[in-house]
Design a protein around this motif. Structure first.
Motif, PDB file in Angstrom:
ATOM      1  N   TYR A 261      -0.522  47.349 -13.029  1.00 17.16           N
ATOM      2  CA  TYR A 261      -1.973  47.361 -12.853  1.00 17.16           C
ATOM      3  C   TYR A 261      -2.562  48.102 -14.041  1.00 17.16           C
ATOM      4  O   TYR A 261      -2.148  49.221 -14.362  1.00 17.16           O
ATOM      5  CB  TYR A 261      -2.356  48.066 -11.552  1.00 17.16           C
ATOM      6  CG  TYR A 261      -3.762  48.624 -11.551  1.00 17.16           C
ATOM      7  CD1 TYR A 261      -4.863  47.780 -11.402  1.00 17.16           C
ATOM      8  CD2 TYR A 261      -3.994  49.987 -11.736  1.00 17.16           C
ATOM      9  CE1 TYR A 261      -6.163  48.285 -11.413  1.00 17.16           C
ATOM     10  CE2 TYR A 261      -5.279  50.503 -11.746  1.00 17.16           C
ATOM     11  CZ  TYR A 261      -6.367  49.650 -11.591  1.00 17.16           C
ATOM     12  OH  TYR A 261      -7.644  50.158 -11.616  1.00 17.16           O
TER      13      TYR A 261
ATOM     14  N   ILE B 244      -4.017  42.709 -13.045  1.00 12.51           N
ATOM     15  CA  ILE B 244      -2.593  42.612 -12.715  1.00 12.51           C
ATOM     16  C   ILE B 244      -1.843  41.886 -13.834  1.00 12.51           C
ATOM     17  O   ILE B 244      -2.180  40.751 -14.180  1.00 12.51           O
ATOM     18  CB  ILE B 244      -2.375  41.871 -11.382  1.00 12.51           C
ATOM     19  CG1 ILE B 244      -3.121  42.568 -10.235  1.00 12.51           C
ATOM     20  CG2 ILE B 244      -0.887  41.754 -11.080  1.00 12.51           C
ATOM     21  CD1 ILE B 244      -2.661  43.983  -9.957  1.00 12.51           C
TER      22      ILE B 244
ATOM     23  N   ARG C 184      -0.911  36.647  -7.914  1.00 17.05           N
ATOM     24  CA  ARG C 184      -1.730  37.705  -8.519  1.00 17.05           C
ATOM     25  C   ARG C 184      -2.793  38.190  -7.530  1.00 17.05           C
ATOM     26  O   ARG C 184      -3.106  39.382  -7.484  1.00 17.05           O
ATOM     27  CB  ARG C 184      -2.384  37.189  -9.805  1.00 17.05           C
ATOM     28  CG  ARG C 184      -2.749  38.289 -10.799  1.00 17.05           C
ATOM     29  CD  ARG C 184      -3.478  37.749 -12.016  1.00 17.05           C
ATOM     30  NE  ARG C 184      -2.768  36.681 -12.683  1.00 17.05           N
ATOM     31  CZ  ARG C 184      -1.790  36.868 -13.569  1.00 17.05           C
ATOM     32  NH1 ARG C 184      -1.409  38.095 -13.867  1.00 17.05           N
ATOM     33  NH2 ARG C 184      -1.205  35.842 -14.161  1.00 17.05           N
ATOM     34  N   GLN C 185      -3.315  37.273  -6.752  1.00 14.73           N
ATOM     35  CA  GLN C 185      -4.286  37.654  -5.729  1.00 14.73           C
ATOM     36  C   GLN C 185      -3.651  38.593  -4.699  1.00 14.73           C
ATOM     37  O   GLN C 185      -4.269  39.586  -4.295  1.00 14.73           O
ATOM     38  CB  GLN C 185      -4.822  36.404  -5.022  1.00 14.73           C
ATOM     39  CG  GLN C 185      -5.724  35.531  -5.866  1.00 14.73           C
ATOM     40  CD  GLN C 185      -6.082  34.227  -5.175  1.00 14.73           C
ATOM     41  OE1 GLN C 185      -5.892  34.067  -3.974  1.00 14.73           O
ATOM     42  NE2 GLN C 185      -6.591  33.270  -5.951  1.00 14.73           N
ATOM     43  N   GLU C 186      -2.424  38.281  -4.278  1.00 14.49           N
ATOM     44  CA  GLU C 186      -1.722  39.128  -3.310  1.00 14.49           C
ATOM     45  C   GLU C 186      -1.488  40.518  -3.883  1.00 14.49           C
ATOM     46  O   GLU C 186      -1.669  41.531  -3.202  1.00 14.49           O
ATOM     47  CB  GLU C 186      -0.386  38.492  -2.918  1.00 14.49           C
ATOM     48  CG  GLU C 186      -0.491  37.170  -2.171  1.00 14.49           C
ATOM     49  CD  GLU C 186      -1.063  37.313  -0.778  1.00 14.49           C
ATOM     50  OE1 GLU C 186      -1.217  38.452  -0.305  1.00 14.49           O
ATOM     51  OE2 GLU C 186      -1.363  36.277  -0.151  1.00 14.49           O
TER      52      GLU C 186
ATOM     53  N   ASP D  31      -1.402  32.362  -9.896  1.00 12.41           N
ATOM     54  CA  ASP D  31      -2.718  32.887  -9.504  1.00 12.41           C
ATOM     55  C   ASP D  31      -2.712  33.393  -8.063  1.00 12.41           C
ATOM     56  O   ASP D  31      -3.303  34.442  -7.754  1.00 12.41           O
ATOM     57  CB  ASP D  31      -3.793  31.810  -9.671  1.00 12.41           C
ATOM     58  CG  ASP D  31      -4.090  31.495 -11.131  1.00 12.41           C
ATOM     59  OD1 ASP D  31      -3.710  32.317 -11.998  1.00 12.41           O
ATOM     60  OD2 ASP D  31      -4.674  30.433 -11.402  1.00 12.41           O
TER      61      ASP D  31
ATOM     62  N   GLY E 129       5.015  37.373  -4.716  1.00 11.85           N
ATOM     63  CA  GLY E 129       3.772  37.243  -3.959  1.00 11.85           C
ATOM     64  C   GLY E 129       4.024  37.190  -2.466  1.00 11.85           C
ATOM     65  O   GLY E 129       3.312  37.810  -1.673  1.00 11.85           O
TER      66      GLY E 129
ATOM     67  N   ALA F  72      -3.139  42.077  -6.302  1.00  9.96           N
ATOM     68  CA  ALA F  72      -4.410  42.806  -6.439  1.00  9.96           C
ATOM     69  C   ALA F  72      -4.890  43.322  -5.092  1.00  9.96           C
ATOM     70  O   ALA F  72      -5.326  44.474  -4.962  1.00  9.96           O
ATOM     71  CB  ALA F  72      -5.452  41.894  -7.075  1.00  9.96           C
ATOM     72  N   ARG F  73      -4.785  42.473  -4.065  1.00 13.29           N
ATOM     73  CA  ARG F  73      -5.251  42.852  -2.729  1.00 13.29           C
ATOM     74  C   ARG F  73      -4.456  44.034  -2.178  1.00 13.29           C
ATOM     75  O   ARG F  73      -5.004  44.900  -1.499  1.00 13.29           O
ATOM     76  CB  ARG F  73      -5.126  41.642  -1.793  1.00 13.29           C
ATOM     77  CG  ARG F  73      -5.776  41.836  -0.430  1.00 13.29           C
ATOM     78  CD  ARG F  73      -5.656  40.585   0.428  1.00 13.29           C
ATOM     79  NE  ARG F  73      -6.302  39.438  -0.197  1.00 13.29           N
ATOM     80  CZ  ARG F  73      -5.659  38.343  -0.589  1.00 13.29           C
ATOM     81  NH1 ARG F  73      -4.359  38.232  -0.421  1.00 13.29           N
ATOM     82  NH2 ARG F  73      -6.311  37.346  -1.133  1.00 13.29           N
TER      83      ARG F  73
ATOM     84  N   SER G 128      -8.630  44.255  -8.974  1.00 15.34           N
ATOM     85  CA  SER G 128      -9.101  42.911  -9.303  1.00 15.34           C
ATOM     86  C   SER G 128      -7.935  42.099  -9.855  1.00 15.34           C
ATOM     87  O   SER G 128      -7.014  42.659 -10.456  1.00 15.34           O
ATOM     88  CB  SER G 128     -10.225  42.970 -10.344  1.00 15.34           C
ATOM     89  OG  SER G 128     -11.334  43.696  -9.844  1.00 15.34           O
ATOM     90  N   GLU G 129      -7.999  40.794  -9.678  1.00 18.46           N
ATOM     91  CA  GLU G 129      -6.892  39.931 -10.115  1.00 18.46           C
ATOM     92  C   GLU G 129      -6.614  40.056 -11.609  1.00 18.46           C
ATOM     93  O   GLU G 129      -5.459  40.026 -12.036  1.00 18.46           O
ATOM     94  CB  GLU G 129      -7.199  38.475  -9.765  1.00 18.46           C
ATOM     95  CG  GLU G 129      -7.256  38.202  -8.271  1.00 18.46           C
ATOM     96  CD  GLU G 129      -7.844  36.844  -7.958  1.00 18.46           C
ATOM     97  OE1 GLU G 129      -7.575  35.896  -8.740  1.00 18.46           O
ATOM     98  OE2 GLU G 129      -8.569  36.727  -6.957  1.00 18.46           O
ATOM     99  N   ASN G 130      -7.686  40.195 -12.402  1.00 19.17           N
ATOM    100  CA  ASN G 130      -7.490  40.265 -13.858  1.00 19.17           C
ATOM    101  C   ASN G 130      -6.967  41.628 -14.313  1.00 19.17           C
ATOM    102  O   ASN G 130      -6.809  41.861 -15.508  1.00 19.17           O
ATOM    103  CB  ASN G 130      -8.783  39.909 -14.602  1.00 19.17           C
ATOM    104  CG  ASN G 130      -9.940  40.845 -14.270  1.00 19.17           C
ATOM    105  OD1 ASN G 130      -9.794  41.772 -13.472  1.00 19.17           O
ATOM    106  ND2 ASN G 130     -11.091  40.592 -14.875  1.00 19.17           N
TER     107      ASN G 130
END
Length: 383
Positions: free
Chosen positions: A213, A65, A51-53, A48, A247, A55-56, A61-63
């Protein structure tokens, strides 16, 4: 002999922090991320965070990726998934003649299945004509696939302009950003990108890992079937240590100012070009060294200097660069990128090398390379 590595467009060395992160994860968080007990939950948390990295880094958005095995799988998933899920709309697909084989070969397969694939021409700088793209778009066009940065000549495509144009059509816009992530700024929202592919080993991360993505409004069928990992979009037990390393690599490269990075690469290019000019070596730049080029790639043509001979001599002297041709299964094949830029009869096809820089490339290394390049090329050209 210490080898100086100048083939970062092919792959990059892993950063020390990435190696440490992967090693720690292999020791400590070995649980299956699909398990519900504590070790599984810890592994899921690691994924998780990565995934945040991801997306950023691209303003997603995280979902949106999906972790994959790399750029090739991401490209195949985007292309085949779009084609097979949207054939009721049409069967026209638009791409360019200088895409990576992991885009071109799926396109060739789709042609065998009855799809109408348009391969846009490029100019000598490796750029497509936006007018040609506009003319090729029809109501039956379901996908436009254009790479962010060319891996052989460094051309940066005008993604925002292409995205705005594609948005007015029925097509999805897919971007192979394997050479783009880490080298240029990417924003899927501002650029109207629907699908985007990446690879970890191009940004000092681990090999055999990447992400796709996929815009929230798009629901493509998976390429790999099996378990329900990646919210049912990519089956297979997640490579938790690799994803953690990816990440970390994304986090590191996200902190780097891309304009400053490109300025540094341009400085490294100038060290080589100035040395060639001072020695009055005959050469030409394939592609360009201008604003719309990523300066981490420098592709040079040396008249009457065979690529294989030059590359071999540089290798023997301790310098790793790539040829203007690719050797596949023992058969020398011309670079499809240089053929598209200059024509199949151009001497550049067999007389070019690609030099590519990375974050860890130093001016001292490039200066040493430039001196050796002048020495070898000068000797061959003056025979």
């Amino acid at each position: 002999m210490t080898e100086i590595y100048l083939d970062n467009a092919a792959t990059t060395p892993m950063s020390a922090k990435v190696i440490n992160v992967i090693a720690e994860e292999m020791k400590n968080d070995f649980g299956n991320a699909s398990s519900t007990y504590e070790l599984g939950r810890k592994a899921r948390h690691v994924i998780d965070l990565a995934r945040q990295e991801a997306a950023r880094a691209i303003n997603a958005s995280e979902n949106e990726i999906i972790f994959t095995s790399g750029g090739s799988e991401s490209n195949n998933t985007a292309i085949f998934g779009t084609a097979h899920s949207r054939e009721n709309i049409g069967k026209r697909i638009i791409t360019t003649k200088i895409e990576h084989p992991s885009v071109l070969k799926p396109m060739q397969q789709l042609e065998k299945e009855g799809y109408d694939v348009i391969y846009l021409d490029v100019d000598a700088d490796g750029r497509i004509s936006l007018a040609d793209l506009k003319n090729a778009l029809t109501p039956q066009t379901i996908l436009v696939s254009v790479m962010a940065v060319n891996n052989e000549v460094g051309t940066i495509n005008p993604l925002a302009e292409i995205g705005a144009m594609v948005r007015q059509s029925n097509a999805y816009f897919h971007v192979d950003a394997v050479q783009g992530l880490g080298n240029i700024n990417l924003d899927v929202a501002k650029m109207n990108i629907d699908l985007l592919s990446t690879s970890a080993h191009k940004i000092n991360g681990p090999k055999f890992l990447g992400f796709l993505y996929e815009k929230n409004s798009i629901k493509l069928p998976p390429l790999v079937y099996g378990g329900e990992q990646e919210t049912k979009r990519r089956a297979g037990t997640e490579n938790v240590p690799g994803i953690a390393g990816f990440g970390e690599a994304i986090n590191e490269i996200a902190a780097v100012d891309k304009n400053k990075l490109q300025a540094n690469y341009q400085k490294l290019q100038k060290i080589i070009l100035n040395k060639l000019d001072q020695a009055q070596i005959e050469y030409q730049v394939n592609g360009g060294t201008r604003k719309f080029d990523s300066h981490h790639v420098l592709n040079l043509h040396f008249a009457n200097v065979n690529t294989t001979i030059l590359q071999t001599n540089l290798d023997l002297a301790g310098f790793a660069v790539s040829g203007g041709s690719a050797c596949t299964a023992g058969t020398l094949e011309p670079s499809h990128v240089l053929v598209a830029c200059f024509g199949k009869n151009s001497p550049r096809i067999s007389e070019s090398i690609r030099i590519s820089f990375g974050r860890y490339t130093t001016e001292e290394e490039v200066s040493a390379f430039a001196r050796q390049l002048v020495k070898i090329v000068g000797k061959i050209q003056n025979k």
